[in-house]
Motif scaffolding. Structure first.
Motif, PDB file in Angstrom:
ATOM      1  N   GLN A 201      -0.898   0.732  -1.197  1.00 13.28           N
ATOM      2  CA  GLN A 201       0.515   0.505  -1.048  1.00 13.28           C
ATOM      3  C   GLN A 201       0.749  -0.240  -1.990  1.00 13.28           C
ATOM      4  O   GLN A 201       2.003  -0.080  -2.833  1.00 13.28           O
ATOM      5  CB  GLN A 201       0.866  -0.190   0.326  1.00 13.28           C
ATOM      6  CG  GLN A 201       0.289   0.217   1.351  1.00 13.28           C
ATOM      7  CD  GLN A 201       1.157   1.973   1.559  1.00 13.28           C
ATOM      8  OE1 GLN A 201       2.304   2.225   1.495  1.00 13.28           O
ATOM      9  NE2 GLN A 201      -0.028   2.856   2.071  1.00 13.28           N
TER      10      GLN A 201
ATOM     11  N   ALA B 135       0.699   1.956  -5.397  1.00 12.78           N
ATOM     12  CA  ALA B 135       1.929   2.830  -5.446  1.00 12.78           C
ATOM     13  C   ALA B 135       3.142   1.906  -5.759  1.00 12.78           C
ATOM     14  O   ALA B 135       3.819   2.984  -6.648  1.00 12.78           O
ATOM     15  CB  ALA B 135       1.898   3.570  -4.011  1.00 12.78           C
ATOM     16  N   ALA B 136       3.275   0.691  -5.311  1.00 10.02           N
ATOM     17  CA  ALA B 136       4.520   0.177  -5.609  1.00 10.02           C
ATOM     18  C   ALA B 136       4.268  -0.196  -7.267  1.00 10.02           C
ATOM     19  O   ALA B 136       5.487  -0.019  -7.955  1.00 10.02           O
ATOM     20  CB  ALA B 136       4.757  -1.186  -4.952  1.00 10.02           C
TER      21      ALA B 136
ATOM     22  N   ALA C 146       2.743   1.802  -9.520  1.00 16.65           N
ATOM     23  CA  ALA C 146       3.107   2.885 -10.328  1.00 16.65           C
ATOM     24  C   ALA C 146       4.655   3.096 -10.319  1.00 16.65           C
ATOM     25  O   ALA C 146       4.904   3.841 -11.260  1.00 16.65           O
ATOM     26  CB  ALA C 146       2.466   3.922  -9.463  1.00 16.65           C
ATOM     27  N   GLU C 147       5.314   2.819  -9.454  1.00 22.53           N
ATOM     28  CA  GLU C 147       6.591   3.017  -9.555  1.00 22.53           C
ATOM     29  C   GLU C 147       7.441   1.867 -10.307  1.00 22.53           C
ATOM     30  O   GLU C 147       8.726   1.861 -10.333  1.00 22.53           O
ATOM     31  CB  GLU C 147       7.335   2.972  -7.874  1.00 22.53           C
ATOM     32  CG  GLU C 147       6.699   4.480  -7.326  1.00 22.53           C
ATOM     33  CD  GLU C 147       6.912   4.031  -5.623  1.00 22.53           C
ATOM     34  OE1 GLU C 147       7.810   3.281  -5.134  1.00 22.53           O
ATOM     35  OE2 GLU C 147       6.610   5.243  -4.914  1.00 22.53           O
ATOM     36  N   ASP C 148       6.799   0.835 -10.608  1.00 21.36           N
ATOM     37  CA  ASP C 148       7.378  -0.172 -11.198  1.00 21.36           C
ATOM     38  C   ASP C 148       8.317  -1.051 -10.460  1.00 21.36           C
ATOM     39  O   ASP C 148       9.467  -1.315 -10.871  1.00 21.36           O
ATOM     40  CB  ASP C 148       7.965   0.308 -12.711  1.00 21.36           C
ATOM     41  CG  ASP C 148       8.126  -0.853 -13.637  1.00 21.36           C
ATOM     42  OD1 ASP C 148       7.306  -1.902 -13.702  1.00 21.36           O
ATOM     43  OD2 ASP C 148       9.046  -0.949 -14.454  1.00 21.36           O
ATOM     44  N   ALA C 149       7.769  -1.093  -9.065  1.00 18.27           N
ATOM     45  CA  ALA C 149       8.592  -1.924  -8.436  1.00 18.27           C
ATOM     46  C   ALA C 149       8.513  -3.401  -8.222  1.00 18.27           C
ATOM     47  O   ALA C 149       9.335  -4.127  -7.500  1.00 18.27           O
ATOM     48  CB  ALA C 149       8.439  -1.582  -6.952  1.00 18.27           C
TER      49      ALA C 149
END
Length: 150
Positions: free
Chosen positions: A86, A89-90, A92-95
């Motif tokens: 998780q 993934a965050a 990778a989304e540059d969150a």
């Protein structure tokens, strides 16, 4: 006050994880929570029904074979990998720009080991404590030294 505008704080243990965001200043808000349903079960419910048995040649005695791995330890590792996916993934989304990991040492090590290089590079601090049941309003006092030091 956080120096980074997009701070993600992951507070976890072997069974629970919370993703918390900075809401400006010393305010935090919960974003996501995960719970491991498997770790609430007994080890016998997670593994085979009974351990295998072995017989020795020339004897009628049976000896139980211990499982190679404790099912709870395997579920703990799976949960750490799930939480790391998780976070990955965050990342990778540059969150988020900065990451703080808070977990007891036995949970922190596998969680950090499962992070990819993008997420790992954003870690500004780790806190080896079990704060998963700490109210969000009380977390900033624990996190602030890590954020200010970065």
């Amino acid at each position: 006050m956080p120096k980074r505008s997009r701070l993600l704080i992951v507070v976890a243990d072997a069974e629970h994880a919370r993703f918390i965001r900075s809401a400006g200043g010393a305010k935090l808000h919960g974003e996501t929570a995960f719970d491991s349903t498997a770790l609430h079960k007994q080890s016998s419910d997670l593994g085979a029904d009974r351990p295998g048995a072995a017989m020795h040649t020339g004897s009628t005695a049976h000896h139980a074979l211990a499982p190679r791995h404790d099912p709870k330890d395997l579920e703990t590792a799976k949960f750490a990998q799930f939480v790391a996916r998780q976070v990955n993934a965050a990342a990778a989304e540059d969150a988020f720009d900065a990451l703080v990991l808070v977990a007891p040492p036995h949970s922190l090590e596998p969680l950090r080991a499962a992070l990819d290089s993008s997420a790992d590079a954003r870690i500004i601090g780790t806190l080896p404590k079990d704060l998963v049941k700490t109210p969000i309003g009380a977390l900033w006092a624990h996190i602030e030294p890590l954020v200010i030091a970065s």
